[in-house]
Design a protein around this motif. Structure first.
Motif, PDB file in Angstrom:
ATOM      1  N   VAL A 194       0.858  -1.189   0.000  1.00  0.00           N
ATOM      2  CA  VAL A 194       0.000   0.000   0.000  1.00  0.00           C
ATOM      3  C   VAL A 194       0.890   1.233   0.000  1.00  0.00           C
ATOM      4  CG1 VAL A 194      -1.757   1.312   1.246  1.00  0.00           C
ATOM      5  CG2 VAL A 194      -1.821  -1.190   1.281  1.00  0.00           C
ATOM      6  N   ARG A 195       0.601   2.165  -0.901  1.00  0.00           N
ATOM      7  CA  ARG A 195       1.299   3.459  -0.892  1.00  0.00           C
ATOM      8  C   ARG A 195       0.344   4.510  -0.334  1.00  0.00           C
ATOM      9  NH1 ARG A 195       4.934   6.097  -5.672  1.00  0.00           N
ATOM     10  NH2 ARG A 195       6.342   4.485  -4.873  1.00  0.00           N
ATOM     11  N   ALA A 196       0.721   5.120   0.800  1.00  0.00           N
ATOM     12  CA  ALA A 196      -0.165   6.023   1.526  1.00  0.00           C
ATOM     13  C   ALA A 196       0.372   7.446   1.496  1.00  0.00           C
ATOM     14  CB  ALA A 196      -0.301   5.558   2.979  1.00  0.00           C
ATOM     15  N   HIS A 197      -0.454   8.358   0.986  1.00  0.00           N
ATOM     16  CA  HIS A 197      -0.117   9.775   1.004  1.00  0.00           C
ATOM     17  C   HIS A 197      -0.411  10.340   2.393  1.00  0.00           C
ATOM     18  CE1 HIS A 197       0.266  10.316  -3.485  1.00  0.00           C
ATOM     19  NE2 HIS A 197      -0.258   9.119  -3.381  1.00  0.00           N
ATOM     20  N   VAL A 198       0.534  11.101   2.933  1.00  0.00           N
ATOM     21  CA  VAL A 198       0.409  11.624   4.292  1.00  0.00           C
ATOM     22  C   VAL A 198       0.723  13.118   4.279  1.00  0.00           C
ATOM     23  CG1 VAL A 198       1.174  11.422   6.688  1.00  0.00           C
ATOM     24  CG2 VAL A 198       1.174   9.393   5.199  1.00  0.00           C
ATOM     25  N   ARG A 199      -0.177  13.922   4.826  1.00  0.00           N
ATOM     26  CA  ARG A 199       0.049  15.364   4.870  1.00  0.00           C
ATOM     27  C   ARG A 199       1.124  15.705   5.896  1.00  0.00           C
ATOM     28  NH1 ARG A 199      -6.340  17.175   5.147  1.00  0.00           N
ATOM     29  NH2 ARG A 199      -6.970  16.209   3.178  1.00  0.00           N
ATOM     30  N   VAL A 200       2.027  16.606   5.509  1.00  0.00           N
ATOM     31  CA  VAL A 200       3.049  17.097   6.434  1.00  0.00           C
ATOM     32  C   VAL A 200       2.982  18.623   6.439  1.00  0.00           C
ATOM     33  CG1 VAL A 200       4.557  15.102   6.116  1.00  0.00           C
ATOM     34  CG2 VAL A 200       4.855  17.102   4.648  1.00  0.00           C
ATOM     35  N   GLY A 201       3.394  19.217   7.555  1.00  0.00           N
ATOM     36  CA  GLY A 201       3.338  20.667   7.682  1.00  0.00           C
ATOM     37  C   GLY A 201       2.014  21.121   8.247  1.00  0.00           C
ATOM     38  N   ASP A 202       1.803  22.447   8.240  1.00  0.00           N
ATOM     39  CA  ASP A 202       0.583  23.037   8.795  1.00  0.00           C
ATOM     40  C   ASP A 202       0.397  22.563  10.245  1.00  0.00           C
ATOM     41  OD1 ASP A 202       0.136  24.330   6.368  1.00  0.00           O
ATOM     42  OD2 ASP A 202      -1.041  22.653   5.577  1.00  0.00           O
ATOM     43  N   VAL A 203      -0.849  22.293  10.614  1.00  0.00           N
ATOM     44  CA  VAL A 203      -1.154  21.948  12.004  1.00  0.00           C
ATOM     45  C   VAL A 203      -0.545  20.609  12.397  1.00  0.00           C
ATOM     46  CG1 VAL A 203      -3.018  21.452  13.626  1.00  0.00           C
ATOM     47  CG2 VAL A 203      -3.290  23.278  11.945  1.00  0.00           C
ATOM     48  N   GLN A 204      -0.573  19.631  11.499  1.00  0.00           N
ATOM     49  CA  GLN A 204      -0.123  18.291  11.858  1.00  0.00           C
ATOM     50  C   GLN A 204       1.383  18.144  11.894  1.00  0.00           C
ATOM     51  OE1 GLN A 204      -2.169  19.106   9.378  1.00  0.00           O
ATOM     52  NE2 GLN A 204      -1.853  17.896   7.542  1.00  0.00           N
ATOM     53  N   GLY A 205       2.134  19.107  11.340  1.00  0.00           N
ATOM     54  CA  GLY A 205       3.581  19.001  11.353  1.00  0.00           C
ATOM     55  C   GLY A 205       4.052  17.681  10.764  1.00  0.00           C
ATOM     56  N   LEU A 206       4.901  16.982  11.518  1.00  0.00           N
ATOM     57  CA  LEU A 206       5.370  15.664  11.092  1.00  0.00           C
ATOM     58  C   LEU A 206       4.745  14.550  11.930  1.00  0.00           C
ATOM     59  CD1 LEU A 206       9.149  16.472  10.525  1.00  0.00           C
ATOM     60  CD2 LEU A 206       7.500  15.865   8.750  1.00  0.00           C
ATOM     61  N   GLY A 207       3.767  14.903  12.776  1.00  0.00           N
ATOM     62  CA  GLY A 207       3.163  13.916  13.664  1.00  0.00           C
ATOM     63  C   GLY A 207       2.439  12.812  12.934  1.00  0.00           C
ATOM     64  N   ALA A 208       1.647  13.176  11.902  1.00  0.00           N
ATOM     65  CA  ALA A 208       0.912  12.155  11.155  1.00  0.00           C
ATOM     66  C   ALA A 208       1.869  11.218  10.424  1.00  0.00           C
ATOM     67  CB  ALA A 208      -0.048  12.813  10.167  1.00  0.00           C
ATOM     68  N   LEU A 209       2.940  11.782   9.879  1.00  0.00           N
ATOM     69  CA  LEU A 209       3.923  10.948   9.189  1.00  0.00           C
ATOM     70  C   LEU A 209       4.580   9.988  10.170  1.00  0.00           C
ATOM     71  CD1 LEU A 209       5.601  10.205   6.692  1.00  0.00           C
ATOM     72  CD2 LEU A 209       7.186  12.047   7.320  1.00  0.00           C
ATOM     73  N   ALA A 210       4.937  10.482  11.355  1.00  0.00           N
ATOM     74  CA  ALA A 210       5.547   9.605  12.361  1.00  0.00           C
ATOM     75  C   ALA A 210       4.618   8.458  12.712  1.00  0.00           C
ATOM     76  CB  ALA A 210       5.904  10.412  13.610  1.00  0.00           C
ATOM     77  N   ALA A 211       3.317   8.738  12.807  1.00  0.00           N
ATOM     78  CA  ALA A 211       2.352   7.698  13.146  1.00  0.00           C
ATOM     79  C   ALA A 211       2.235   6.663  12.033  1.00  0.00           C
ATOM     80  CB  ALA A 211       0.992   8.325  13.434  1.00  0.00           C
ATOM     81  N   VAL A 212       2.232   7.111  10.780  1.00  0.00           N
ATOM     82  CA  VAL A 212       2.155   6.171   9.654  1.00  0.00           C
ATOM     83  C   VAL A 212       3.433   5.338   9.565  1.00  0.00           C
ATOM     84  CG1 VAL A 212       1.979   5.976   7.141  1.00  0.00           C
ATOM     85  CG2 VAL A 212       0.498   7.557   8.372  1.00  0.00           C
ATOM     86  N   LEU A 213       4.572   5.958   9.841  1.00  0.00           N
ATOM     87  CA  LEU A 213       5.824   5.199   9.838  1.00  0.00           C
ATOM     88  C   LEU A 213       5.824   4.146  10.950  1.00  0.00           C
ATOM     89  CD1 LEU A 213       8.446   8.018   9.131  1.00  0.00           C
ATOM     90  CD2 LEU A 213       7.538   6.315   7.532  1.00  0.00           C
ATOM     91  N   GLN A 214       5.215   4.478  12.088  1.00  0.00           N
ATOM     92  CA  GLN A 214       5.093   3.491  13.148  1.00  0.00           C
ATOM     93  C   GLN A 214       4.172   2.352  12.723  1.00  0.00           C
ATOM     94  OE1 GLN A 214       6.822   3.250  15.990  1.00  0.00           O
ATOM     95  NE2 GLN A 214       5.765   1.297  16.328  1.00  0.00           N
ATOM     96  N   ALA A 215       3.093   2.696  12.013  1.00  0.00           N
ATOM     97  CA  ALA A 215       2.213   1.659  11.478  1.00  0.00           C
ATOM     98  C   ALA A 215       2.975   0.765  10.502  1.00  0.00           C
ATOM     99  CB  ALA A 215       1.010   2.299  10.793  1.00  0.00           C
ATOM    100  N   ARG A 216       3.829   1.373   9.693  1.00  0.00           N
ATOM    101  CA  ARG A 216       4.640   0.587   8.755  1.00  0.00           C
ATOM    102  C   ARG A 216       5.506  -0.421   9.499  1.00  0.00           C
ATOM    103  NH1 ARG A 216       9.104   3.674   5.230  1.00  0.00           N
ATOM    104  NH2 ARG A 216      10.104   3.745   7.288  1.00  0.00           N
ATOM    105  N   ARG A 217       6.116   0.020  10.588  1.00  0.00           N
ATOM    106  CA  ARG A 217       6.965  -0.892  11.357  1.00  0.00           C
ATOM    107  C   ARG A 217       6.146  -2.034  11.973  1.00  0.00           C
ATOM    108  NH1 ARG A 217       9.723   4.089  12.271  1.00  0.00           N
ATOM    109  NH2 ARG A 217       8.375   4.650  14.014  1.00  0.00           N
ATOM    110  N   SER A 218       4.945  -1.715  12.448  1.00  0.00           N
ATOM    111  CA  SER A 218       4.116  -2.746  13.071  1.00  0.00           C
ATOM    112  C   SER A 218       3.605  -3.765  12.062  1.00  0.00           C
ATOM    113  CB  SER A 218       2.939  -2.097  13.808  1.00  0.00           C
ATOM    114  OG  SER A 218       1.995  -1.560  12.891  1.00  0.00           O
ATOM    115  N   LEU A 219       3.553  -3.388  10.783  1.00  0.00           N
ATOM    116  CA  LEU A 219       3.042  -4.265   9.733  1.00  0.00           C
ATOM    117  C   LEU A 219       4.142  -5.071   9.050  1.00  0.00           C
ATOM    118  CD1 LEU A 219       0.543  -1.741   8.168  1.00  0.00           C
ATOM    119  CD2 LEU A 219      -0.116  -3.923   9.210  1.00  0.00           C
ATOM    120  N   ARG A 220       5.381  -4.850   9.452  1.00  0.00           N
ATOM    121  CA  ARG A 220       6.494  -5.521   8.787  1.00  0.00           C
ATOM    122  C   ARG A 220       6.304  -7.033   8.847  1.00  0.00           C
ATOM    123  NH1 ARG A 220      11.381  -2.902  10.906  1.00  0.00           N
ATOM    124  NH2 ARG A 220      10.766  -1.266   9.439  1.00  0.00           N
TER     125      ARG A 220
END
Length: 259
Positions: free
Chosen positions: A126-152
């Protein structure tokens, strides 16, 4: 393609697995039809395709406790499908009232659940687009990267960092955070040129960051303007390791000859 020969496992692989038990995925798929019309046997072991041969030509190979023979006569055998355009940070949020929660635990839960739903339908990537910047900063990306690690080991979740604006004074922060996202572990850089006051400048900025970090590009565009789409394609044509333009839903609204 010609029938393959058995391939030896890499030096780092363990035929018995880390637990010392036999490989649970040892399979001989018999009589499967491929997309080119051939009927073949396929032998799998230790997580890899060991051999492909004409129907009836393969044996299960070295004895493996728990190995399985599966008759696929009448079935079409395909590689696992991939979902090339998902949104990991906002997945499964359409039916919830109010703004989408960008709390890291909520983003990680949604991204993980969405990837597992795709896996349930056979999609292992799955290729997932993740918004960075603005209000969410890099938090959403960090969460998706953590999901990636859990799905390994189950599914491959690729994160595309998507800033909103990259040009002019307003785009300086977005450009900086896109570079930070690439350093943080985003596998792909991209975004939506259509939302920037200067779509061409936006695409140029993304291509520059991708060149700096040696990563692919995935640009989110509606493609409703054929001239703009042609410019994007011309700019991205020579880029390596590659550029994707999608989902291009606007092509469906154009006259057939223009599309």
């Amino acid at each position: 393609m010609p029938d393959s020969q058995p391939q030896p496992p890499s030096s780092s692989s363990d035929p018995q697995g880390s637990s010392g038990q036999s490989d649970p995925a040892a399979l001989l798929l018999c009589g499967a039809r491929l997309t080119d019309g051939r009927t073949v046997d396929v032998r799998l072991g230790c997580g890899r395709i060991e051999a492909v041969g004409t129907a009836g030509s393969l044996t299960p190979g070295p004895p493996r406790a728990g190995g399985t023979r599966v008759d696929l006569s009448g079935y079409l055998l395909l590689p696992a499908p991939a979902e090339p355009h998902a949104h990991g940070d906002t997945a499964l949020s359409a039916e919830h009232g109010g703004p989408v929660s960008y709390e890291p635990e909520d983003v990680q839960r949604r991204a993980t659940e969405a990837a597992l739903l795709q896996l349930g339908h056979g999609a292992t990537a799955v290729r997932a687009h993740v918004r960075v910047g603005d209000v969410q900063g890099l938090g959403a990306l960090a969460a998706v990267l953590q999901a990636r690690r859990s799905l390994r080991g189950l599914a491959e979740l690729t994160a595309v960092a998507m800033p909103r604006v990259l040009t002019g004074i307003a785009g300086a922060d977005g450009l900086a955070i896109l570079r930070d996202a690439a350093k943080m572990g985003a596998s792909v850089v991209g975004g939506c040129p259509d939302l920037d006051p200067d779509p061409t400048g936006y695409a140029e900025a993304v291509l520059e960051v991708a060149s700096e970090h040696g990563c692919p590009v995935d640009l989110h565009t509606d493609a409703a303007d054929p001239a703009r789409l042609a410019r994007l394609a011309a700019m991205a044509g020579g880029m390596r390791p590659g550029v994707i333009l999608g989902p291009c839903a606007g092509l469906a609204r154009l006259p057939a000859e223009v599309a």
